[in-house]
Design a protein around this motif. Structure first.
Motif, short mmCIF file in Angstrom:
data_model
loop_
_atom_site.label_atom_id
_atom_site.label_comp_id
_atom_site.label_asym_id
_atom_site.label_seq_id
_atom_site.Cartn_x
_atom_site.Cartn_y
_atom_site.Cartn_z
N ASP A 1 -12.60 3.24 8.60
CA ASP A 1 -11.41 3.54 7.82
C ASP A 1 -11.59 3.04 6.38
O ASP A 1 -12.08 1.93 6.18
CB ASP A 1 -10.19 2.86 8.46
CG ASP A 1 -8.93 3.08 7.65
OD1 ASP A 1 -8.52 4.24 7.51
OD2 ASP A 1 -8.37 2.09 7.14
N GLY A 2 -11.17 3.89 5.44
CA GLY A 2 -11.27 3.50 4.02
C GLY A 2 -12.68 3.62 3.51
O GLY A 2 -13.09 2.88 2.61
N SER A 3 -13.41 4.60 4.06
CA SER A 3 -14.85 4.63 3.77
C SER A 3 -15.18 4.81 2.28
O SER A 3 -16.25 4.41 1.85
CB SER A 3 -15.54 5.71 4.60
OG SER A 3 -14.85 6.91 4.45
N ASN B 1 1.16 4.66 -1.83
CA ASN B 1 0.44 5.32 -2.92
C ASN B 1 1.46 6.08 -3.77
O ASN B 1 1.86 7.19 -3.45
CB ASN B 1 -0.61 6.28 -2.34
CG ASN B 1 -1.45 6.89 -3.44
OD1 ASN B 1 -1.08 6.86 -4.62
ND2 ASN B 1 -2.59 7.46 -3.06
N TRP C 1 -2.00 -2.35 -2.92
CA TRP C 1 -2.56 -1.14 -2.31
C TRP C 1 -4.08 -1.29 -2.21
O TRP C 1 -4.77 -1.27 -3.22
CB TRP C 1 -2.19 0.10 -3.16
CG TRP C 1 -2.61 1.40 -2.55
CD1 TRP C 1 -3.57 2.26 -3.03
CD2 TRP C 1 -2.09 2.02 -1.38
NE1 TRP C 1 -3.67 3.36 -2.22
CE2 TRP C 1 -2.77 3.25 -1.18
CE3 TRP C 1 -1.11 1.67 -0.44
CZ2 TRP C 1 -2.51 4.10 -0.12
CZ3 TRP C 1 -0.86 2.53 0.61
CH2 TRP C 1 -1.55 3.72 0.76
N ALA D 1 -7.20 1.31 1.94
CA ALA D 1 -7.74 1.43 3.30
C ALA D 1 -6.65 0.83 4.18
O ALA D 1 -6.29 -0.35 4.02
CB ALA D 1 -9.03 0.65 3.46
N MET D 2 -6.11 1.66 5.07
CA MET D 2 -5.01 1.21 5.91
C MET D 2 -5.33 -0.12 6.60
O MET D 2 -4.49 -1.01 6.74
CB MET D 2 -4.71 2.28 6.95
CG MET D 2 -3.53 1.96 7.80
SD MET D 2 -3.46 3.04 9.22
CE MET D 2 -1.73 2.93 9.64
N TYR E 1 2.98 5.41 4.58
CA TYR E 1 2.38 6.70 4.21
C TYR E 1 3.35 7.74 4.75
O TYR E 1 3.23 8.21 5.87
CB TYR E 1 0.95 6.88 4.76
CG TYR E 1 0.09 7.46 3.66
CD1 TYR E 1 0.34 8.73 3.19
CD2 TYR E 1 -0.92 6.72 3.08
CE1 TYR E 1 -0.40 9.25 2.13
CE2 TYR E 1 -1.68 7.23 2.03
CZ TYR E 1 -1.40 8.50 1.56
OH TYR E 1 -2.12 9.01 0.53
N LYS F 1 -0.53 11.60 6.05
CA LYS F 1 -1.98 11.57 5.92
C LYS F 1 -2.65 10.95 7.14
O LYS F 1 -3.76 11.29 7.52
CB LYS F 1 -2.36 10.78 4.67
CG LYS F 1 -3.86 10.60 4.55
CD LYS F 1 -4.35 10.21 3.20
CE LYS F 1 -5.87 10.12 3.27
NZ LYS F 1 -6.49 9.79 2.01
N LEU F 2 -1.97 10.00 7.76
CA LEU F 2 -2.65 9.17 8.77
C LEU F 2 -2.62 9.79 10.16
O LEU F 2 -1.65 10.44 10.55
CB LEU F 2 -2.04 7.78 8.77
CG LEU F 2 -2.15 7.09 7.39
CD1 LEU F 2 -1.44 5.77 7.39
CD2 LEU F 2 -3.60 6.93 6.98
P1 AFP Z 1 -10.73 7.39 5.08
O1 AFP Z 1 -10.86 6.69 6.41
O2 AFP Z 1 -11.04 8.84 5.17
O3 AFP Z 1 -11.48 6.72 4.01
O4 AFP Z 1 -9.17 7.35 4.65
C1 AFP Z 1 -8.50 6.16 4.53
C2 AFP Z 1 -7.02 6.42 4.59
O5 AFP Z 1 -6.75 7.40 5.53
C3 AFP Z 1 -6.20 5.16 4.89
O6 AFP Z 1 -6.95 4.12 5.35
C4 AFP Z 1 -5.56 4.78 3.57
O7 AFP Z 1 -4.33 4.16 3.72
C5 AFP Z 1 -5.47 6.08 2.88
O8 AFP Z 1 -6.55 6.88 3.35
C6 AFP Z 1 -5.56 5.92 1.38
O9 AFP Z 1 -5.68 7.15 0.82
P2 AFP Z 1 -5.13 7.48 -0.64
O10 AFP Z 1 -5.55 6.38 -1.53
O11 AFP Z 1 -5.72 8.81 -0.92
O12 AFP Z 1 -3.64 7.56 -0.54
#
Ligand code: AFP
Length: 332
Positions: free
Chosen positions: A106-108, A198, A232, A235-236, A252, A264-265
């Motif tokens: 997550d948050g790659s 965000n 912020w 990365a969740m 979110y 998004k999640l």
């Molecule tokens: P990835 O796992 O695809 O990197 O996404 C991370 C995530 O889904 C979550 O962990 C964050 O809260 C969110 O994206 C942040 O995304 P934004 O900065 O685009 O709002």
């Protein structure tokens, strides 16, 4: 300090679940090592492929997914896997008793800036009738989870996990390779003055969250009558870790851009496991309409709006949703 095994035994986890968790964490320790190697490991940067959500995969996503898939498949405990990086369910041992869902990294995109990332997972019982390639068994509400957690790859590698008897934080002791309990039975403060959202998406939010966040920003001069601070991590896993450590609210929310993609999640491997951890630590986890863990999934990559964190702050936020609902009911 208490070791992982003792804590799981104390919490009444069955032996097979303990063995499965240990297997999963062995994979996470390997990911932790790879992540800590950074550019030296030669694994950073984007691959040319895209994952099922249409996002560019970073190589570490692919590697982490492979590590967890291989470790869990070989273990024999798992009937099937669902992963953020796999379009379909991954069949494992037809005799396996568990289903595992995970976001391997997550948050790659934070890998590019050497910032917080983590693995999020949830575990449920596999029904006997289920064929290993059948996705329908994954379509059960979060209340059916038997364990959930995340491994955070930060300055130290930490595990947050619950089996339904409280949320515990563990730290990886790299000298002997085991997770030790460093904060048992975490309790999230009920009040907070910290929020995470965000705000670049503000124009896409619905009225209640618009009003709620605008009142937070108004601070002591607004109706909430106190000043708030914003954080912020992007990365969740990092944002929820902060909430578990010192309270706060992470949001979110529903996004009007595409009603078919309400947030998004992802429910199975992001929102549900975090909701389980937060609730077990005395916090609340809602979609704005109801409890996240009661959402009935209709597909494995389903997304949901998420509001998680300190009890009183989530209740304050939900009051905006109720007010909006009442206003609409009166108007119609
Ligand atoms: P990835 O796992 O695809 O990197 O996404 C991370 C995530 O889904 C979550 O962990 C964050 O809260 C969110 O994206 C942040 O995304 P934004 O900065 O685009 O709002």
């Amino acid at each position: 300090m208490k070791r992982l095994n003792s804590q799981l035994q104390q919490d009444g986890a069955p032996l097979e679940l303990i063995l499965l968790i240990r297997t999963l964490l062995a994979g996470c320790k390997e990911i932790s090592f790879r992540v800590s190697q950074g550019a030296l490991a030669g694994v950073l940067g984007s691959t040319l492929s895209e994952n099922v959500q249409g996002e560019t995969q970073k190589k570490l996503d692919v590697i982490s997914n492979q590590i967890l898939k291989d470790t869990l498949r070989e273990s024999g405990y798992v009937k099937a896997i669902s992963s953020e990086e796999e379009e379909n369910v991954v069949p494992c041992n037809p005799e396996g008793n568990y289903l595992v869902s995970f976001d391997p990294l997550d948050g790659s995109s934070n890998t590019e800036i050497n910032s917080l990332i983590g693995t999020i997972f949830s575990i449920a019982h596999a029904p006997q009738w289920m064929k290993p390639d059948d996705p329908s068994a994954f379509l059960q509400p979060g209340t059916q989870m038997v364990a959930a957690g995340y491994v955070l790859y930060g300055p130290s590698t930490m595990l947050a996990m619950t089996t339904g008897r409280g949320t515990h934080l563990y730290t990886l002791d790299k000298t002997h390779g085991g997770f030790l309990v460093t904060n048992a039975n975490v309790q999230i403060p009920e009040q907070t003055s910290e929020f995470a959202i965000n705000t670049s998406n503000q124009r896409h939010w619905e009225a209640p969250i618009q009003q709620y966040v605008s009142d937070l920003i108004a601070g002591s001069e607004g109706p909430r009558k106190k000043d708030y601070n914003m954080r912020w991590v992007a990365a969740m896993v990092g944002d929820i870790h902060r909430v578990l450590c010192r309270g706060g609210i992470f949001m979110y929310p529903f996004d009007k851009r595409n009603p078919k993609i309400p947030g998004k999640l992802r429910l199975l491997y992001e929102a549900n496991p975090m909701a389980f951890l937060i609730e077990q630590a005395g916090g609340l986890a809602s979609t704005g309409e109801g409890r996240i863990m009661e959402v009935m999934p209709h597909e494995i990559h389903q997304r949901v709006p998420t509001l998680l964190g300190s009890k009183e702050e989530i209740e304050a936020c939900l009051a905006y949703y109720s007010k909006d609902k009442n206003k609409k009911a009166v108007a119609s």
